[in-house]
Design an enzyme around this catalytic site. Sequence first.
Site, short mmCIF file in Angstrom:
data_model
loop_
_atom_site.label_atom_id
_atom_site.label_comp_id
_atom_site.label_asym_id
_atom_site.label_seq_id
_atom_site.Cartn_x
_atom_site.Cartn_y
_atom_site.Cartn_z
N ASN A 152 -7.65 -5.12 -3.89
CA ASN A 152 -6.27 -5.50 -4.22
C ASN A 152 -6.15 -6.72 -5.12
O ASN A 152 -5.14 -6.89 -5.78
CB ASN A 152 -5.47 -5.74 -2.93
CG ASN A 152 -6.22 -6.57 -1.93
OD1 ASN A 152 -7.34 -6.24 -1.53
ND2 ASN A 152 -5.64 -7.68 -1.53
N HIS A 204 4.63 1.65 -0.07
CA HIS A 204 5.32 0.72 -0.98
C HIS A 204 4.49 0.31 -2.18
O HIS A 204 4.98 -0.35 -3.08
CB HIS A 204 5.85 -0.50 -0.21
CG HIS A 204 4.82 -1.48 0.24
ND1 HIS A 204 4.62 -2.67 -0.39
CD2 HIS A 204 3.93 -1.45 1.27
CE1 HIS A 204 3.66 -3.35 0.24
NE2 HIS A 204 3.22 -2.62 1.25
N CYS A 329 -0.51 -11.61 0.49
CA CYS A 329 -0.74 -12.06 1.86
C CYS A 329 -1.34 -13.45 1.90
O CYS A 329 -1.34 -14.11 2.91
CB CYS A 329 -1.70 -11.12 2.56
SG CYS A 329 -1.30 -9.44 2.27
C1 LIG Z 1 -6.00 -3.04 0.03
C2 LIG Z 1 -4.83 -3.19 0.95
N1 LIG Z 1 -4.95 -2.77 2.21
C3 LIG Z 1 -3.93 -2.88 3.08
C4 LIG Z 1 -2.72 -3.43 2.71
C5 LIG Z 1 -1.62 -3.53 3.72
O1 LIG Z 1 -0.64 -2.54 3.47
P1 LIG Z 1 0.86 -2.71 4.04
O2 LIG Z 1 1.50 -3.77 3.19
O3 LIG Z 1 1.47 -1.36 3.85
O4 LIG Z 1 0.74 -3.08 5.45
C6 LIG Z 1 -2.56 -3.90 1.40
C7 LIG Z 1 -1.31 -4.56 0.99
O5 LIG Z 1 -1.31 -5.48 0.17
C8 LIG Z 1 -3.65 -3.77 0.49
O6 LIG Z 1 -3.55 -4.19 -0.77
#
Ligand SMILES: Cc1ncc(COP(=O)(O)O)c(C=O)c1O
Length: 386
Positions: A152, A204, A329
Amino acid sequence: MADVYLDNSSTTRPYPEVIDLVSRLQSEIYGNPSSMHEKGVEAEKQIEEARRQITSFFNNREDEIIFTSGGTEANNLAIKGAALRNRNKGNHLITSMVEHPSVLDCFRYLEENERFKVDYLPVNNKGLVDPDQLKTLVSKNTILVSIMHVNNEIGTIQPLEEIGPLIKNLNPTTLLHVDAVQSFSKLPLKFKAWQADLISCSAHKLHGPKGVGCLWAKKGILLQPLMHGGGQEKEMRPGTENGPAIAGFGLAASLTGANQKQKAAALASLKLTFYRGLQQEGIDFFINGPPAEESAVHIINLSFPGLPAEALLHALEERGIYASAGSACHSRKPEPSYILQALGLKPERLESALRFSFSCYNDEQEVNYAAAQTADAIRELKLITS
Ligand SMILES: Cc1ncc(COP(=O)(O)O)c(C=O)c1O
């Protein structure tokens, strides 16, 4: 120029068709999908239609999809659910150091509270795990390996076609979980070649509603549910379903997945235009992670040495450009990203890193403008700080 939103890895703008569908269902199809009467049946139909849309990305088996509240819950269900349910087969788990916190924190929880042994694979300067190193770790005690598809923050695409078969050759009972939140419906999901057992997805990130996602669990995979209650989602995810959001997820995935190749090429072209635009401006910057041509089509992470990321982020915001310092995050935490640290970057690069991520709502004119404005903001900040 209107705002240029380049933070699509954090979240995306929902498609108008999705907004229309979700709001229509909220007001018209409000029955409880578990109810036996007509209102319940019509609500259930919407969920089943979404399930069909999602399963078209897998192998069309509708009993393999568990709808969740998003990627975080899908990762929790996959990792804690698989580890706790299969602990009679062993106590060893493997993941990488660059996974999303919703993966890493599950492993830490299992390590600290459930006495599992976890190996965290390091990565090279492109963010790639080394399959040969993984080979040395898989044993008869290994019950689960979790490796993401697309990172990400830096867009690294992990070599899952190599990793999956390698794990299964060493231990056919070891489960492979893939966090595909950043790639689902945008890039080909070669789940058969990966020999994956569990795959997490979220709506999303692909122009769907927030708070909905799913876990694909191959038929026969045993999981322990995280919650207990009603029998929804084959007792794997109890609670009255958010039918409108699930329907919006199904629609968003099918819209994003249509003409996937052309869309991926368009995103790659936007990313390269932005990157080359910055190069032409003659400013100093480094790319973090893989070279632009090797990373996922929609993500690029750059460091602008000498400038704190936060200052540049705010300067860009003042010019109507929205990017991100680290992942959403983490961006409220002052410490540098653990993902960039895992690449072995020097402090100067860690402190000046920004992520730009693109979607179908961006166009060439916008990214050219964003590159010019970024260069301008950098020159201005350097004058102030020198
Ligand atoms: C690689 C990855 N995994 C998991 C998530 C978490 O997803 P959610 O926001 O739907 O809880 C994200 C969100 O940024 C992500 O980029």
